[in-house]
Scaffold this motif. Structure first.
Motif, PDB file in Angstrom:
ATOM      1  N   ALA A  27      -0.113-129.689   6.952  1.00 22.76           N
ATOM      2  CA  ALA A  27       0.092-129.196   5.585  1.00 22.76           C
ATOM      3  C   ALA A  27       1.499-128.649   5.372  1.00 22.76           C
ATOM      4  N   ILE A  28       2.164-128.242   6.459  1.00 22.89           N
ATOM      5  CA  ILE A  28       3.528-127.716   6.326  1.00 22.89           C
ATOM      6  C   ILE A  28       4.547-128.651   6.973  1.00 22.89           C
ATOM      7  N   GLY A  29       4.122-129.894   7.227  1.00 26.66           N
ATOM      8  CA  GLY A  29       5.050-130.910   7.699  1.00 26.66           C
ATOM      9  C   GLY A  29       5.432-130.823   9.158  1.00 26.66           C
ATOM     10  N   LEU A  30       4.558-130.206   9.979  1.00 26.90           N
ATOM     11  CA  LEU A  30       4.841-130.082  11.405  1.00 26.90           C
ATOM     12  C   LEU A  30       3.809-130.839  12.228  1.00 26.90           C
ATOM     13  N   TYR A  38       6.205-123.153  17.224  1.00 23.20           N
ATOM     14  CA  TYR A  38       7.087-122.166  16.613  1.00 23.20           C
ATOM     15  C   TYR A  38       7.988-122.853  15.587  1.00 23.20           C
ATOM     16  N   GLN A  39       8.210-122.187  14.479  1.00 22.06           N
ATOM     17  CA  GLN A  39       9.130-122.722  13.476  1.00 22.06           C
ATOM     18  C   GLN A  39       9.817-121.562  12.758  1.00 22.06           C
ATOM     19  N   GLN A  40      11.108-121.728  12.476  1.00 19.91           N
ATOM     20  CA  GLN A  40      11.864-120.711  11.766  1.00 19.91           C
ATOM     21  C   GLN A  40      12.309-121.248  10.410  1.00 19.91           C
ATOM     22  N   TYR A  41      12.276-120.368   9.410  1.00 26.52           N
ATOM     23  CA  TYR A  41      12.641-120.749   8.052  1.00 26.52           C
ATOM     24  C   TYR A  41      13.667-119.751   7.517  1.00 26.52           C
ATOM     25  N   TYR A  43      16.005-118.908   4.028  1.00 29.42           N
ATOM     26  CA  TYR A  43      15.998-119.203   2.608  1.00 29.42           C
ATOM     27  C   TYR A  43      17.331-118.834   1.965  1.00 29.42           C
ATOM     28  N   PRO A  44      17.657-119.487   0.838  1.00 27.17           N
ATOM     29  CA  PRO A  44      18.949-119.263   0.178  1.00 27.17           C
ATOM     30  C   PRO A  44      19.237-117.803  -0.144  1.00 27.17           C
ATOM     31  N   ASN A  45      18.183-117.026  -0.408  1.00 29.55           N
ATOM     32  CA  ASN A  45      18.392-115.616  -0.757  1.00 29.55           C
ATOM     33  C   ASN A  45      18.591-114.722   0.465  1.00 29.55           C
ATOM     34  N   GLY A  46      18.602-115.343   1.664  1.00 31.19           N
ATOM     35  CA  GLY A  46      18.837-114.580   2.881  1.00 31.19           C
ATOM     36  C   GLY A  46      17.578-114.172   3.625  1.00 31.19           C
ATOM     37  N   ASP A  47      16.407-114.364   3.017  1.00 31.22           N
ATOM     38  CA  ASP A  47      15.155-114.034   3.696  1.00 31.22           C
ATOM     39  C   ASP A  47      14.937-114.954   4.897  1.00 31.22           C
ATOM     40  N   TYR A  48      14.149-114.466   5.841  1.00 25.32           N
ATOM     41  CA  TYR A  48      13.939-115.193   7.089  1.00 25.32           C
ATOM     42  C   TYR A  48      12.488-115.049   7.519  1.00 25.32           C
ATOM     43  N   ILE A  49      11.851-116.163   7.875  1.00 32.15           N
ATOM     44  CA  ILE A  49      10.466-116.143   8.363  1.00 32.15           C
ATOM     45  C   ILE A  49      10.395-116.898   9.679  1.00 32.15           C
ATOM     46  N   ARG A  50       9.725-116.293  10.654  1.00 30.95           N
ATOM     47  CA  ARG A  50       9.419-116.965  11.915  1.00 30.95           C
ATOM     48  C   ARG A  50       7.904-117.135  11.974  1.00 30.95           C
ATOM     49  N   LEU A  51       7.454-118.338  12.278  1.00 33.75           N
ATOM     50  CA  LEU A  51       6.020-118.641  12.295  1.00 33.75           C
ATOM     51  C   LEU A  51       5.619-119.185  13.653  1.00 33.75           C
ATOM     52  N   ARG A  52       4.467-118.756  14.122  1.00 30.64           N
ATOM     53  CA  ARG A  52       3.896-119.305  15.345  1.00 30.64           C
ATOM     54  C   ARG A  52       2.419-119.582  15.103  1.00 30.64           C
ATOM     55  N   VAL A  53       1.962-120.820  15.407  1.00 27.70           N
ATOM     56  CA  VAL A  53       0.565-121.217  15.248  1.00 27.70           C
ATOM     57  C   VAL A  53       0.052-121.659  16.613  1.00 27.70           C
ATOM     58  N   SER A  54      -1.084-121.104  17.045  1.00 29.11           N
ATOM     59  CA  SER A  54      -1.583-121.424  18.383  1.00 29.11           C
ATOM     60  C   SER A  54      -3.079-121.144  18.476  1.00 29.11           C
ATOM     61  N   ASN A  55      -3.629-121.277  19.694  1.00 30.54           N
ATOM     62  CA  ASN A  55      -5.060-121.044  19.917  1.00 30.54           C
ATOM     63  C   ASN A  55      -5.308-119.912  20.903  1.00 30.54           C
ATOM     64  N   HIS A  56      -4.262-119.103  21.178  1.00 27.80           N
ATOM     65  CA  HIS A  56      -4.438-117.982  22.112  1.00 27.80           C
ATOM     66  C   HIS A  56      -3.574-116.806  21.668  1.00 27.80           C
ATOM     67  N   ASP A  65      12.461-113.434  24.199  1.00 33.23           N
ATOM     68  CA  ASP A  65      13.248-114.347  25.027  1.00 33.23           C
ATOM     69  C   ASP A  65      13.734-115.556  24.222  1.00 33.23           C
ATOM     70  N   LYS A  66      12.862-116.130  23.401  1.00 34.60           N
ATOM     71  CA  LYS A  66      13.249-117.280  22.580  1.00 34.60           C
ATOM     72  C   LYS A  66      14.356-116.895  21.591  1.00 34.60           C
ATOM     73  N   ASN A  67      14.236-115.715  21.006  1.00 31.09           N
ATOM     74  CA  ASN A  67      15.245-115.256  20.058  1.00 31.09           C
ATOM     75  C   ASN A  67      16.589-115.014  20.752  1.00 31.09           C
ATOM     76  N   ARG A  68      16.556-114.406  21.925  1.00 32.48           N
ATOM     77  CA  ARG A  68      17.795-114.135  22.668  1.00 32.48           C
ATOM     78  C   ARG A  68      18.483-115.444  23.061  1.00 32.48           C
ATOM     79  N   GLU A  69      17.690-116.415  23.535  1.00 28.81           N
ATOM     80  CA  GLU A  69      18.263-117.700  23.939  1.00 28.81           C
ATOM     81  C   GLU A  69      18.894-118.421  22.750  1.00 28.81           C
ATOM     82  N   ALA A  70      18.240-118.347  21.588  1.00 28.59           N
ATOM     83  CA  ALA A  70      18.779-118.997  20.397  1.00 28.59           C
ATOM     84  C   ALA A  70      20.099-118.364  19.979  1.00 28.59           C
TER      85      ALA A  70
END
Length: 210
Positions: A27-30, A38-41, A43-56, A65-70
């Motif tokens: 539904a969100i194209g992933l 994991y997906q990061q979004y 937006y033009p107004n400067g807002d930021y969303i990090r999403l994680r979808v899983s079963n645990h 760790d993922k944020n530091r590496e990025a």
């Protein structure tokens, strides 16, 4: 809980976490390629969303760790205290737990301990909104509602609007802050459901984070 499960049986379908995750991501194209997506979004107004979808459950150290590496890779990625961090979990049904060698219901953990490479508590502190759905309790209408709400969230850059009314038989929500105990916002944990298979001892569900 039994009433809802019977409703799903009448409808000839008990959802698995895998099936729901595939539907929601579509539904969100992933596309799901690993256990956790994991997906990061940004937006033009400067807002930021990090999403994680899983079963645990979630481990805030992994987010850190993922944020530091990025950020070390040279890309512009704000620290985790900037923007919204949303984790959506679909707990596995009984058949899935059996195939994984896990007890049903599987314990959904919220591990908030986060350390730097030097062993210090990570700073600044950050929060993750963690919503867990019980896959076997969801109907087709529920899955569609979750998919639509999540699509609105990431397309418009707004907070996720939980569409099931925080029904305690279907969903539990936590606020997880780094290096602080997780806070259950609404709903029952799986370990608190009276009708769960083989009553779980009180000591096993005093806290979802061990």
């Amino acid at each position: 809980m039994d009433k809802q499960k019977n409703e799903n049986i009448v409808n000839n379908h008990i959802f698995s976490s895998t099936e729901i995750i595939d539907n929601v991501l579509n539904a969100i194209g992933l596309t799901r390629t690993t256990l956790s997506t994991y997906q990061q979004y940004q937006y033009p107004n400067g807002d930021y969303i990090r999403l994680r979808v899983s079963n645990h459950g979630i481990y805030l150290q992994h987010w850190f760790d993922k944020n530091r590496e990025a950020r070390m890779s040279g890309k512009y990625v704000p620290k985790l205290n900037v923007g919204q961090n949303i984790a959506i979990t679909f707990a596995p049904n009984e058949k899935e737990c059996l195939s994984m060698g896990e007890c049903f219901p599987m314990k959904i953990k919220n591990i908030t301990k986060v350390k730097t490479q030097q062993g210090n508590n990570a700073k600044p502190q950050f929060k993750i909104r963690h919503i867990c759905y019980y896959s076997w309790m969801l109907t087709h209408v529920d899955v569609v509602s979750i998919s639509v709400s999540l699509a609105n969230c990431v397309s418009k850059g707004i907070d996720y609007n939980e569409p099931l009314g925080n029904n305690p038989d279907k969903v539990t929500e936590w606020e997880d802050t780094s290096n602080l105990p997780p806070i259950k916002i609404k709903g029952k944990t799986l370990q608190q459901c009276k009708n769960c298979n083989n009553k779980i001892l009180h000591d096993n569900f005093k806290n979802d984070a061990e």
